[in-house]
Design a protein around this motif. Structure first.
Motif, PDB file in Angstrom:
ATOM      1  N   ASP A 215      14.380  12.182   1.802  1.00  0.00           N
ATOM      2  CA  ASP A 215      15.924  11.647   1.932  1.00  0.00           C
ATOM      3  C   ASP A 215      16.600  12.338   0.706  1.00  0.00           C
ATOM      4  O   ASP A 215      16.111  13.086   0.071  1.00  0.00           O
ATOM      5  CB  ASP A 215      15.728  10.406   1.926  1.00  0.00           C
ATOM      6  N   ASP A 216      17.697  11.768   0.534  1.00  0.00           N
ATOM      7  CA  ASP A 216      18.628  12.470  -0.379  1.00  0.00           C
ATOM      8  C   ASP A 216      18.513  11.740  -1.857  1.00  0.00           C
ATOM      9  O   ASP A 216      18.932  12.256  -2.936  1.00  0.00           O
ATOM     10  CB  ASP A 216      20.262  12.119  -0.062  1.00  0.00           C
ATOM     11  N   GLU A 217      17.540  10.759  -1.698  1.00  0.00           N
ATOM     12  CA  GLU A 217      17.038  10.103  -3.149  1.00  0.00           C
ATOM     13  C   GLU A 217      18.300   9.775  -3.952  1.00  0.00           C
ATOM     14  O   GLU A 217      18.146   9.625  -5.261  1.00  0.00           O
ATOM     15  CB  GLU A 217      16.294  11.204  -3.753  1.00  0.00           C
ATOM     16  N   LEU A 218      19.317   9.381  -3.349  1.00  0.00           N
ATOM     17  CA  LEU A 218      20.510   8.720  -4.039  1.00  0.00           C
ATOM     18  C   LEU A 218      20.243   7.344  -4.405  1.00  0.00           C
ATOM     19  O   LEU A 218      20.725   6.635  -5.267  1.00  0.00           O
ATOM     20  CB  LEU A 218      21.619   8.824  -3.450  1.00  0.00           C
ATOM     21  N   LEU A 219      19.169   6.842  -3.701  1.00  0.00           N
ATOM     22  CA  LEU A 219      18.893   5.292  -3.902  1.00  0.00           C
ATOM     23  C   LEU A 219      17.113   5.321  -3.140  1.00  0.00           C
ATOM     24  O   LEU A 219      17.106   6.017  -2.424  1.00  0.00           O
ATOM     25  CB  LEU A 219      19.434   4.541  -2.945  1.00  0.00           C
ATOM     26  N   ASP A 220      16.575   4.348  -3.710  1.00  0.00           N
ATOM     27  CA  ASP A 220      15.162   4.249  -3.271  1.00  0.00           C
ATOM     28  C   ASP A 220      15.225   3.204  -2.028  1.00  0.00           C
ATOM     29  O   ASP A 220      15.209   1.846  -2.146  1.00  0.00           O
ATOM     30  CB  ASP A 220      14.323   3.382  -4.349  1.00  0.00           C
ATOM     31  N   TYR A 221      15.424   3.933  -0.765  1.00  0.00           N
ATOM     32  CA  TYR A 221      16.001   3.226   0.321  1.00  0.00           C
ATOM     33  C   TYR A 221      14.886   2.327   0.886  1.00  0.00           C
ATOM     34  O   TYR A 221      14.769   1.467   1.307  1.00  0.00           O
ATOM     35  CB  TYR A 221      16.072   4.319   1.619  1.00  0.00           C
ATOM     36  N   GLY A 222      13.490   2.760   0.888  1.00  0.00           N
ATOM     37  CA  GLY A 222      12.401   1.942   1.374  1.00  0.00           C
ATOM     38  C   GLY A 222      12.215   0.939   0.532  1.00  0.00           C
ATOM     39  O   GLY A 222      11.900  -0.281   1.096  1.00  0.00           O
ATOM     40  N   GLU A 223      12.297   0.938  -0.999  1.00  0.00           N
ATOM     41  CA  GLU A 223      12.352  -0.346  -1.572  1.00  0.00           C
ATOM     42  C   GLU A 223      13.238  -1.276  -1.408  1.00  0.00           C
ATOM     43  O   GLU A 223      13.033  -2.627  -1.253  1.00  0.00           O
ATOM     44  CB  GLU A 223      12.231   0.205  -3.135  1.00  0.00           C
ATOM     45  N   GLU A 224      14.420  -0.951  -1.404  1.00  0.00           N
ATOM     46  CA  GLU A 224      15.703  -1.764  -0.964  1.00  0.00           C
ATOM     47  C   GLU A 224      15.748  -2.597   0.393  1.00  0.00           C
ATOM     48  O   GLU A 224      15.970  -3.600   0.334  1.00  0.00           O
ATOM     49  CB  GLU A 224      16.940  -0.937  -1.253  1.00  0.00           C
ATOM     50  N   THR A 225      15.261  -1.603   1.354  1.00  0.00           N
ATOM     51  CA  THR A 225      15.012  -2.278   2.702  1.00  0.00           C
ATOM     52  C   THR A 225      13.925  -3.372   2.616  1.00  0.00           C
ATOM     53  O   THR A 225      13.919  -4.526   3.121  1.00  0.00           O
ATOM     54  CB  THR A 225      14.495  -1.029   3.828  1.00  0.00           C
ATOM     55  N   ARG A 226      12.758  -2.863   2.008  1.00  0.00           N
ATOM     56  CA  ARG A 226      11.864  -3.961   1.892  1.00  0.00           C
ATOM     57  C   ARG A 226      12.099  -4.971   1.226  1.00  0.00           C
ATOM     58  O   ARG A 226      11.691  -6.267   1.465  1.00  0.00           O
ATOM     59  CB  ARG A 226      10.547  -3.265   1.275  1.00  0.00           C
ATOM     60  N   LYS A 227      12.930  -5.116  -0.048  1.00  0.00           N
ATOM     61  CA  LYS A 227      13.302  -6.301  -0.679  1.00  0.00           C
ATOM     62  C   LYS A 227      14.205  -6.977   0.232  1.00  0.00           C
ATOM     63  O   LYS A 227      14.282  -8.373   0.155  1.00  0.00           O
ATOM     64  CB  LYS A 227      14.197  -5.851  -2.009  1.00  0.00           C
ATOM     65  N   SER A 228      14.970  -6.462   0.937  1.00  0.00           N
ATOM     66  CA  SER A 228      15.947  -7.228   1.822  1.00  0.00           C
ATOM     67  C   SER A 228      15.364  -7.984   2.999  1.00  0.00           C
ATOM     68  O   SER A 228      15.540  -9.010   3.361  1.00  0.00           O
ATOM     69  CB  SER A 228      16.958  -5.955   2.495  1.00  0.00           C
TER      70      SER A 228
ATOM     71  N   VAL B 285       6.958   4.374   2.007  1.00  0.00           N
ATOM     72  CA  VAL B 285       7.996   5.269   1.371  1.00  0.00           C
ATOM     73  C   VAL B 285       7.862   4.872  -0.256  1.00  0.00           C
ATOM     74  O   VAL B 285       8.221   6.086  -0.950  1.00  0.00           O
ATOM     75  CB  VAL B 285       9.500   4.826   1.776  1.00  0.00           C
ATOM     76  N   VAL B 286       7.372   3.732  -0.624  1.00  0.00           N
ATOM     77  CA  VAL B 286       7.633   3.460  -1.998  1.00  0.00           C
ATOM     78  C   VAL B 286       6.296   3.327  -2.611  1.00  0.00           C
ATOM     79  O   VAL B 286       6.151   2.994  -3.927  1.00  0.00           O
ATOM     80  CB  VAL B 286       8.366   2.201  -2.307  1.00  0.00           C
ATOM     81  N   GLY B 287       5.075   3.504  -1.738  1.00  0.00           N
ATOM     82  CA  GLY B 287       3.837   3.432  -2.378  1.00  0.00           C
ATOM     83  C   GLY B 287       3.256   1.994  -2.119  1.00  0.00           C
ATOM     84  O   GLY B 287       3.506   1.163  -1.255  1.00  0.00           O
ATOM     85  N   GLY B 288       2.519   1.494  -3.012  1.00  0.00           N
ATOM     86  CA  GLY B 288       1.470   0.397  -2.903  1.00  0.00           C
ATOM     87  C   GLY B 288       2.184  -0.637  -3.143  1.00  0.00           C
ATOM     88  O   GLY B 288       3.492  -0.904  -3.571  1.00  0.00           O
ATOM     89  N   VAL B 289       1.733  -1.973  -2.882  1.00  0.00           N
ATOM     90  CA  VAL B 289       2.555  -3.146  -2.920  1.00  0.00           C
ATOM     91  C   VAL B 289       2.188  -4.123  -4.071  1.00  0.00           C
ATOM     92  O   VAL B 289       2.616  -5.062  -4.329  1.00  0.00           O
ATOM     93  CB  VAL B 289       2.553  -3.854  -1.462  1.00  0.00           C
ATOM     94  N   ILE B 290       1.281  -3.683  -5.052  1.00  0.00           N
ATOM     95  CA  ILE B 290       0.805  -4.597  -6.180  1.00  0.00           C
ATOM     96  C   ILE B 290       1.902  -4.744  -6.838  1.00  0.00           C
ATOM     97  O   ILE B 290       2.641  -3.725  -7.328  1.00  0.00           O
ATOM     98  CB  ILE B 290      -0.306  -3.574  -6.933  1.00  0.00           C
ATOM     99  N   GLY B 291       2.143  -5.713  -7.413  1.00  0.00           N
ATOM    100  CA  GLY B 291       3.101  -6.158  -8.292  1.00  0.00           C
ATOM    101  C   GLY B 291       4.685  -6.652  -7.559  1.00  0.00           C
ATOM    102  O   GLY B 291       5.639  -6.667  -8.133  1.00  0.00           O
ATOM    103  N   PHE B 292       4.657  -6.281  -6.270  1.00  0.00           N
ATOM    104  CA  PHE B 292       5.900  -6.176  -5.536  1.00  0.00           C
ATOM    105  C   PHE B 292       6.460  -7.590  -5.682  1.00  0.00           C
ATOM    106  O   PHE B 292       7.548  -7.784  -6.050  1.00  0.00           O
ATOM    107  CB  PHE B 292       5.841  -5.815  -4.183  1.00  0.00           C
ATOM    108  N   ILE B 293       5.656  -8.746  -5.292  1.00  0.00           N
ATOM    109  CA  ILE B 293       6.355  -9.819  -5.541  1.00  0.00           C
ATOM    110  C   ILE B 293       6.531 -10.314  -6.934  1.00  0.00           C
ATOM    111  O   ILE B 293       7.624 -11.097  -7.130  1.00  0.00           O
ATOM    112  CB  ILE B 293       5.025 -11.034  -4.885  1.00  0.00           C
ATOM    113  N   GLY B 294       5.795 -10.049  -7.777  1.00  0.00           N
ATOM    114  CA  GLY B 294       6.153 -10.481  -9.099  1.00  0.00           C
ATOM    115  C   GLY B 294       7.542  -9.609  -9.561  1.00  0.00           C
ATOM    116  O   GLY B 294       8.111 -10.286 -10.354  1.00  0.00           O
ATOM    117  N   GLY B 295       7.399  -8.656  -9.001  1.00  0.00           N
ATOM    118  CA  GLY B 295       8.782  -7.732  -9.480  1.00  0.00           C
ATOM    119  C   GLY B 295       9.916  -8.280  -8.978  1.00  0.00           C
ATOM    120  O   GLY B 295      11.097  -8.433  -9.544  1.00  0.00           O
TER     121      GLY B 295
END
Length: 327
Positions: A264-277, A314-324
């Motif tokens: 992707d164009d890497e202007l935003l971490d789209y995978g991370e933002e989508t997963r958060k949403s 898209v963004v790798g593992g999920v370790i620390g995701f919830i805490g983040g």
């Protein structure tokens, strides 16, 4: 082996959570309500723009056959149900004035339908343009004269215009096939095209939209899927335009092949933002009425993993995701 659904994972997490039985019951009822949510997306575009390729790449399904040959495969709106995700695939435009008029009337009729709550049935209208052609007159006519005037309230947030086949925008020139991305000259060309589409729609309708460009990665019938470009960006915009309480629907349907999302164009971490949403909409929807405070992040441990198997690639593992997310 059958994959555990997002709703089963939610129920298991709630049952194993260290909260009161009363709050468990409230959350389980909320999960049942979430399970009943449906997302309805209508998709249109001229014949050959890549509607089927887009659907198949994004949602890992072959229910929509990729067209081969010159004749449109469907003459009326087709409905495809992927769990609670409902796709309304309109016929390709540009098949003659009489056919286009009939298609326009069918679109208007569908846009006028409401759900059991009296809300518009169609949550999002995705218009796909062919980035490899300059002739977009039929598509502009459809957007400006048919779709936008019949979207009703909140129309700015219910239409997304996406320019497909970005790799063919300059007849295949200036595309780096090894890196699967446009070079700067092609980026400039595509950004000019985005601005042109945005400005023409605004001038005609007064509605501001932000088109994006991407490539679905064309797939020959029976052949291998080509690597898409900016597919993660397209998914991000689709999820963002979906009502918050309905975003959980995507968790069961997103293509889990990492190759689909890596370029992707890497202007935003789209995978991370989508997963958060998606994750935030799950926790908000499930916790309504339950007095659990800051415990919500810890309750849904396996949900992060379930989502992680999809767009998490898209963004790798999920370790620390919830805490983040929850501090």
């Amino acid at each position: 082996m059958r994959k555990e659904s997002i709703y089963e994972a939610m129920q298991n997490d709630i049952m194993n959570a260290n909260i009161s039985e009363e709050d468990k019951n409230k959350m389980l009822k909320n999960v049942m309500r979430l399970k009943d949510q449906k997302v309805n997306i209508m998709i249109t575009g001229a014949t050959g723009c890549g509607k089927s390729s887009t659907i198949n790449a994004m949602f890992d399904t072959e229910v929509v056959k990729v067209g081969v040959g010159v004749d449109p495969e469907t003459m009326e709106i087709e409905k495809y149900e992927l769990d609670n995700l409902v796709l309304w695939d309109t016929p390709g435009l540009g098949d003659g004035k009489k056919a286009d008029n009939r298609h326009a009337k069918n679109i208007i009729k569908k846009l006028s339908e409401v759900d059991e709550n009296g809300d518009a049935l169609i949550d999002l209208f995705l218009v796909i343009l062919d980035g490899g052609t300059r002739d977009l007159g039929t598509s502009y006519e459809l957007i400006n004269s048919v779709i936008i005037p019949n979207l009703g309230k909140g129309k700015e947030n219910r239409i997304l215009v996406a320019i497909n086949q970005a790799d063919m925008a300059m007849k295949g020139r200036n595309w780096d096939y090894d890196k699967n991305e446009p070079n700067q000259q092609l980026v400039n060309f595509l950004e000019d095209k985005v601005r042109s589409v945005r400005d023409r729609i605004y001038e005609a309708t007064g509605v501001r939209i932000e088109p994006i460009y991407y490539s679905a990665g064309y797939k020959e019938e029976g052949g291998e899927q080509g690597r898409p470009y900016n597919l993660s960006k397209l998914l991000y915009y689709i999820v963002k335009a979906t009502p918050s309480e309905k975003r959980v629907v995507y968790a069961n349907n997103i293509n889990e092949d990492a190759e689909m999302w890596k370029d992707d164009d890497e202007l935003l971490d789209y995978g991370e933002e989508t997963r958060k949403s998606i994750f935030e909409s799950i926790t908000e929807g499930a916790s309504k009425g339950a007095d659990i405070g800051g415990a919500i992040g810890g309750i849904f441990g396996s949900i992060g993993e379930t989502i992680g198997r999809g767009i998490g690639t898209v963004v790798g593992g999920v370790i620390g995701f919830i805490g983040g997310l929850f501090g």
